[in-house]
Each structure stands twice: as structure tokens, then as C-alpha cells.
Design a protein around this motif. Structure first.
Motif, mmCIF file in Angstrom:
data_model
loop_
_atom_site.group_PDB
_atom_site.id
_atom_site.type_symbol
_atom_site.label_atom_id
_atom_site.label_comp_id
_atom_site.label_asym_id
_atom_site.label_seq_id
_atom_site.Cartn_x
_atom_site.Cartn_y
_atom_site.Cartn_z
ATOM 1 N N PHE A 82 0.474 -0.949 -0.152
ATOM 2 C CA PHE A 82 0.021 -0.316 -0.276
ATOM 3 C C PHE A 82 0.795 1.163 0.090
ATOM 4 C CE2 PHE A 82 -2.638 -3.803 1.171
ATOM 5 C CZ PHE A 82 -3.702 -3.649 0.678
ATOM 6 N N GLY A 83 2.302 1.257 -0.347
ATOM 7 C CA GLY A 83 3.122 2.151 -0.216
ATOM 8 C C GLY A 83 3.569 2.789 0.563
ATOM 9 N N GLN A 84 4.859 3.274 0.739
ATOM 10 C CA GLN A 84 5.045 3.992 2.353
ATOM 11 C C GLN A 84 4.837 5.126 2.430
ATOM 12 O OE1 GLN A 84 9.472 4.971 1.633
ATOM 13 N NE2 GLN A 84 10.195 4.808 3.255
ATOM 14 N N ASP A 85 4.308 5.893 1.473
ATOM 15 C CA ASP A 85 3.398 7.413 2.253
ATOM 16 C C ASP A 85 2.254 7.181 3.003
ATOM 17 O OD1 ASP A 85 5.228 8.336 0.007
ATOM 18 O OD2 ASP A 85 3.684 8.924 -0.950
ATOM 19 N N LEU A 86 1.685 6.312 2.591
ATOM 20 C CA LEU A 86 0.675 6.272 3.797
ATOM 21 C C LEU A 86 1.475 5.175 5.417
ATOM 22 C CD1 LEU A 86 -2.370 5.125 4.731
ATOM 23 C CD2 LEU A 86 -2.183 2.918 2.827
ATOM 24 N N ALA A 87 2.000 4.452 4.623
ATOM 25 C CA ALA A 87 3.347 3.451 5.527
ATOM 26 C C ALA A 87 3.173 5.138 7.274
ATOM 27 C CB ALA A 87 4.365 2.652 5.649
#
Length: 115
Positions: A82-87
Motif C-alpha cells: 500500500f506504499g510508504q507514503d501511507l505507512a
């Protein structure tokens, strides 16, 4: 998760080769209810059967994993990616920040604080 870290495409998931992996607390996701869609209420949210957690590598948020609750009440791994930005956003907000909503048409995540 370690299979992904050990694979040749680990960088596609923002992982390095480090096996120091930890999964954070799961939080439920929400979707807009029929009352919202029918424009009867601006805050009608319904909890889904999907749960999301930040995946940490070497103590840093790098991705998000999902699990779903099946008809037997058990949880099953859905996937990562789901991506690093969401993390980073979920890690910064914390699990008590509000309701996590995914809006499919816009391909966007929101944290809704009802206060």
C-alpha cells in the motif's frame, strides 16, 4: 513478509534486505455508508471487514499490510504493497487518530476525526 524481503523485487515494496521486520497494531477501515452516498448524512460511515497495519523495517515505517475477517470470524492475510507514503502517514497519525477510509474512485486514503 520475509519472502518479500528476500525476493529480488523487495525494493518495489520499499524494503531493504534487512530482516528486522515488525508489524504495528491493526486498525479497522471504514467506508461511506448508503446515507452518505444518498446525501442524507455527511458522516455516515460503516466499518468494513478489512484491517490495516504499518510494517516497520529497522524501526521505520516502510509499507502497510492488510488482513480481512472472513465469515468464520478469523483473520486472513490480504497483502502488502500500500506504499510508504501511507505507512508514514498512519505511523504519524497513530491508531487512535480517527477512522481510516479508502475512497476507491479517487484512489485516496483519509483519516476522519469525528470531533
Amino acid at each position: 513478509m520475509l519472502d518479500t524481503v528476500r525476493s529480488g523485487d523487495h525494493a518495489d515494496y520499499h524494503f531493504s534486505t534487512s530482516e528486522d521486520i515488525r508489524v504495528g497494531l491493526f486498525q479497522p477501515s471504514w467506508s461511506y455508508g448508503e446515507a452518505f452516498i444518498d446525501q442524507e448524512s455527511s458522516d455516515a460511515l460503516e466499518q468494513t471487514d478489512e484491517w490495516y497495519a504499518v510494517v516497520y523495517q529497522d524501526g521505520k515505517p516502510v509499507n502497510v499490510m492488510a488482513a480481512s475477517k472472513n465469515e468464520n470470524g478469523k483473520y486472513a492475510f490480504m497483502g502488502i504493497g500500500f506504499g510508504q507514503d501511507l505507512a508514514v502517514a498512519l505511523d504519524t497519525a497513530g491508531t487512535e487518530a480517527g477512522k481510516l477510509v479508502y475512497e476507491f474512485p479517487a484512489d485516496a486514503w483519509f483519516m476522519i476525526d469525528e470531533d
